[in-house]
Design an enzyme around this catalytic site. Structure first.
Site, PDB file in Angstrom:
ATOM      1  N   ASP A 315       0.612  -1.205  -0.075  1.00 60.23           N
ATOM      2  CA  ASP A 315       0.006   0.359   0.321  1.00 60.23           C
ATOM      3  C   ASP A 315       1.108   1.348  -0.149  1.00 60.23           C
ATOM      4  O   ASP A 315       1.979   1.218   0.425  1.00 60.23           O
ATOM      5  CB  ASP A 315      -0.975   0.110   1.712  1.00 60.23           C
ATOM      6  CG  ASP A 315      -1.946   1.461   1.236  1.00 60.23           C
ATOM      7  OD1 ASP A 315      -3.005   1.318   0.395  1.00 60.23           O
ATOM      8  OD2 ASP A 315      -1.396   1.838   2.400  1.00 60.23           O
ATOM      9  N   GLU A 368       1.009  -0.278  -4.837  1.00 62.40           N
ATOM     10  CA  GLU A 368       0.460   0.561  -5.879  1.00 62.40           C
ATOM     11  C   GLU A 368       0.944   2.078  -5.383  1.00 62.40           C
ATOM     12  O   GLU A 368       1.424   2.019  -4.909  1.00 62.40           O
ATOM     13  CB  GLU A 368      -0.838   0.522  -4.255  1.00 62.40           C
ATOM     14  CG  GLU A 368      -1.783   1.678  -4.956  1.00 62.40           C
ATOM     15  CD  GLU A 368      -2.228   2.508  -3.543  1.00 62.40           C
ATOM     16  OE1 GLU A 368      -3.611   3.095  -3.418  1.00 62.40           O
ATOM     17  OE2 GLU A 368      -1.492   2.083  -2.225  1.00 62.40           O
TER      18      GLU A 368
END
Length: 636
Positions: A315, A368
Site C-alpha cells: 500500500d 500501489e
C-alpha cells in the site's frame, strides 16, 4: 509468584543480523513463545526497547502489576529485553510496561510480534501458537504456474467485514463462515485470485485496516489465527491464490501501538518531516534504522511463511518514495543529492523484494504506486525496485473519466481512452478498479455510467470487456461483479438483494463468462506485459468511436481480434484490417441477450478478404453491437 528466569532464543549470529538489518525471521525470536525450560512449561518473552531502563510483562497472570515480572536486558547493546516466565499458559493476556531512560516516561504497549490480540476495543496481546495442519500441499507444489507473470490474474478485492454480514445477529462473518461462502463464491465467479484488504490487527474500523497495530496477527474480529489459516487453506484447495494488502508505509499513534514505543521514536522517524503523515495523521517508519527494516521485511516474510500467502499488495508506495509527498515547500528536506526521492525507502524496497523472491520465488509483490517513478516492476539487478507488478492508476483515472461521458461526446475524447497504450509496457501493470474508486462521493462504478438503465448496464459490460482485453492483469472490487448500485459502506454488507433483479443477475452472469473467457484465452494473459502481445488495428476512428486491436499469445493460433463500439449505434458492414487470411469466428459478445444485451452479434463465420485496410493486408466486414465488445478468433 514465579520469577522471571534468564533465558534466550537469540544466538550471537541473530543479534548481529538484527543490528545489521539483515534478520528476516525475527518472528521466530521476538514476541511470546510457549516453551519448556528445565522441565517447566511457560512463556519466553522478548521485546526491543533500547531506551528503556525497566521492562515488565504485565498481564492477567500477575494482576497487571508492574514490576512483578521484569525482563532482563541483554548485555550486547542490542536493546533487547527478554526472559522466561514459568507457568504462563496459552491464552494469557499481556502487555509490556516500559519505563524509559528518557525522563522516566512510562508506556504500556501491546507486543509488536504478538500472534493474536484481544478483540477491539480491547488492546491486549495474547500468548498463542497453533498446530494447524495445512491441506494445501497440491497448491503449494504447483502454485508457480498460477502466480507466474504469464498466468491469468483476475483478482477479486474483498473487505472481509462488509462483503457479507450475518444479518439476523448483525455481526461479521467468521473466518470459518467465509471459508464456505466467500471461497465458493469466488470459485463460482471464476476469479483466479482474491485480494484481502488488510487483515492484520487494527484498532479502528473506519480505517478499513490501513492503520495497523498488530503486524503479526490476523484480526480477531473474525476469529482465531488458525481459523484464518483455514480460510487461506480453503482458497488454495479451490485453486484460488490469495494476496494480502500490506501496509509498511505508516502506522497509527494509538497508545498501545508502535508509536513512541519505549519513550523514544523507536519505530517512527524522529524528524517529523520524514516521520509523520499529515494526510492520515499517522507515523512513518524509520527506514534508515536497521532494526526497523528487519522488523518490516520479517513481517512480509511471516505472511508468506506462516500463512502461505501468494502475494502482497504493498500500500501507498508513492507516499514512501517521495520526501515531498503531500508536503509544501519548506516542509521537507531534500536527499543528499538534492532530490526528492527517499533513498532509504528505495534501498528498503529493493531489499524487501530481493528477500521475498529469493525465499518465495512462486509469489508476487504488487505496488500501489501512482507516479511515474521508473522501474517499479523491474528486477533489482536491472536497477528497478523489484516488484512483480504495479497498479496502473493512470489507466484507471482516464478510463473512468471517459466512460462517465455521454457517448455523444466520446468522439472528442478518443485519445483519452487510447493513451494508456503509449506507456502500457513501461511496467508490469495491473489494471485496478479498487475500493478507492467507489467511496467518498465518487459513486459506484455502475453509478458513473451515463444513460438509461439499459445503457448503463451496456456501458458497464463494455467497460469491463475493454478492461479484460487491455494488456495487464485485472483487479475488481467486490460488488463490481454484479453491479453494486450504491457506494461501498464498510459498515454494511454489499447489496446482495440486487440479484433479485434481472439486470443485476444478467450482469453477474456476464462477469462470470468474462472471467471464463479471460482464463481460457492465452492471448489475453500470456504476453500481458510486452508489446509483442498487442497490436493496434485502429485507434483513430474518432467519428465512429470504435477501437480495434489484436491480442497475441505465445502461439499465433491463439491470437484474438477485439473490437469495441463505444456508442449505442449499431454498425453493420464495419470493415477492420487483419493480419492473416482465413475466417473470423466470434467467441464473445458483451451484447448477448443472456447478459441483458440486445442480442446483436456475428453469428456466422466471417470471410477474410485480400483487401488492404487499416494498414493490414487483409480485412473483414463485421457487425458492431451497441455499446458492445466483440471478440473473434482466427480460423483457417
Amino acid at each position: 509468584m514465579a520469577q522471571v528466569k534468564v533465558h534466550s532464543l537469540f544466538t550471537e549470529f541473530d543479534i548481529n543480523l538484527f543490528k545489521a538489518g539483515k534478520h528476516f525471521r525475527l518472528y521466530e525470536k521476538f514476541g511470546s513463545h510457549l516453551i519448556t525450560v528445565d522441565g517447566i512449561d511457560g512463556v519466553y518473552f522478548a521485546v526491543w526497547a533500547p531506551t528503556a531502563k525497566q521492562v515488565s510483562v504485565i498481564g492477567d497472570f500477575n494482576y497487571w502489576m508492574e514490576g512483578e515480572h521484569q525482563l532482563n536486558v541483554r548485555w550486547d547493546s542490542s536493546g533487547i529485553w527478554e526472559g522466561f516466565i514459568p507457568l504462563v499458559e496459552k491464552g494469557a493476556i499481556y502487555k509490556y510496561k516500559i519505563q524509559s531512560n528518557n525522563n522516566d516516561i512510562k508506556t504500556e504497549k501491546a507486543d509488536p510480534y504478538a500472534r493474536r490480540y484481544e478483540h477491539n476495543p480491547k488492546t491486549g496481546s495474547i500468548v498463542w501458537d497453533d498446530d494447524y495442519k495445512w491441506k494445501d500441499k497440491n497448491w503449494m507444489k504447483t502454485r508457480k504456474k498460477h502466480n507466474t507473470l504469464d498466468a491469468p490474474y483476475s483478482v477479486y478485492e474483498v473487505h472481509l467485514g462488509s462483503w457479507k454480514r450475518q444479518v439476523e445477529e448483525d455481526r461479521f462473518l467468521s473466518y470459518y463462515e467465509l471459508a464456505d461462502d466467500l471461497v465458493n463464491y469466488v470459485k463460482e465467479m471464476n476469479f483466479t485470485h482474491v485480494e484481502l484488504m488488510p487483515i492484520m490487527e487494527f484498532p479502528y474500523d473506519p480505517s478499513w485496516g490501513y492503520q495497523v497495530t498488530g503486524y503479526f496477527a490476523p484480526t480477531s474480529r473474525f476469529g482465531y489465527p488458525e481459523e484464518f489459516k483455514y480460510l487461506v487453506d480453503k482458497f488454495h484447495q479451490a485453486g484460488i491464490g490469495i494476496i494480502l494488502d500490506w501496509v509498511p508505509s505508516h502506522f497509527p499513534e494509538d497508545a498501545h501501538g508502535l508509536g513512541f514505543f519505549d519513550g523514544s521514536n523507536l519505530y517512527e522517524h524522529p524528524d517529523k518531516r520524514k516521520g509523520y503523515h499529515q494526510d492520515w495523521k499517522s507515523l512513518i517508519f524509520n527506514y534508515e534504522r536497521n532494526e526497523v527494516r528487519s522488523f518490516l521485511i520479517s513481517n512480509a516474510v511471516f505472511w508468506m511463511d506462516q500463512y502461505h500467502a501468494d502475494g502482497l499488495r504493498v500500500d501507498a508506495v508513492a507516499s514512501m518514495l517521495f520526501l515531498d509527498y503531500s508536503r509544501e515547500d519548506g516542509e521537507w528536506e531534500p536527499n543528499i543529492y538534492g532530490g526528492r526521492e527517499n533513498l532509504a525507502v528505495i534501498s528498503f524496497l529493493k531489499e524487501l523484494n530481493e528477500e521475498i523472491y529469493s525465499s518465495f520465488p512462486d509469489v508476487q509483490t504488487i505496488a500501489e504506486e501512482s507516479t511515474a517513478f521508473p522501474g517499479v516492476s523491474k528486477p533489482v539487478f536491472l536497477g528497478g525496485l523489484g516488484f512483480g507488478m504495479k497498479w496502473m492508476m493512470g489507466w484507471m483515472h482516464d478510463t473512468l473519466e471517459y466512460f462517465a461521458k455521454d457517448p455523444i461526446y466520446r468522439k472528442f475524447h478518443q485519445n483519452d481512452i487510447t493513451f494508456s497504450l503509449a506507456y502500457a509496457f513501461s511496467e508490469n501493470f495491473m489494471l485496478p478498479l479498487s475500493h478507492d474508486e467507489v467511496v467518498y462521493g465518487k459513486k459506484s462504478i455502475l453509478g458513473r455510467m451515463p444513460g438509461d438503465e439499459w445503457q448503463r448496464f451496456a456501458n458497464l459490460r463494455l467497460l469491463y470487456s475493454y478492461m479484460f482485453t487491455h494488456p495487464g492483469t485485472k483487479l475488481v472490487f467486490m460488488g463490481g461483479e454484479f453491479g453494486q448500485q450504491n457506494e461501498w459502506d464498510f459498515q454494511d454488507s454489499l447489496d446482495w438483494n440486487l440479484l433479485e433483479y434481472k439486470s443485476h443477475k444478467n450482469f453477474q452472469h456476464f462477469f462470470k463468462a468474462l472471467n471464463t473467457l479471460y482464463k481460457t484465452t492465452p492471448a489475453l494473459f500470456e504476453k500481458a506485459f510486452t508489446n509483442e502481445g498487442f497490436e493496434w488495428i485502429s485507434f483513430d476512428d474518432h467519428e465512429n468511436c470504435v477501437l480495434s486491436y489484436i491480442r497475441k499469445g505465445k502461439k499465433s493460433t491463439d491470437d484474438v481480434v477485439v473490437v469495441c463500439n463505444l456508442t449505442p449505434t449499431v454498425r453493420e458492414k464495419y470493415r477492420i484490417g487483419v493480419t492473416k487470411k482465413g475466417k473470423l469466428t466470434e467467441v464473445f459478445n458483451s451484447d448477448e441477450k443472456a447478459f441483458g444485451g440486445s442480442g446483436i452479434s456475428n453469428s456466422k463465420e466471417i470471410s477474410i478478404k485480400k483487401q488492404t485496410w487499416n494498414g493490414k493486408d487483409y480485412s473483414a466486414e463485421i457487425t458492431l453491437s451497441p455499446l458492445g465488445v466483440s471478440i473473434f478468433k482466427f480460423k483457417q
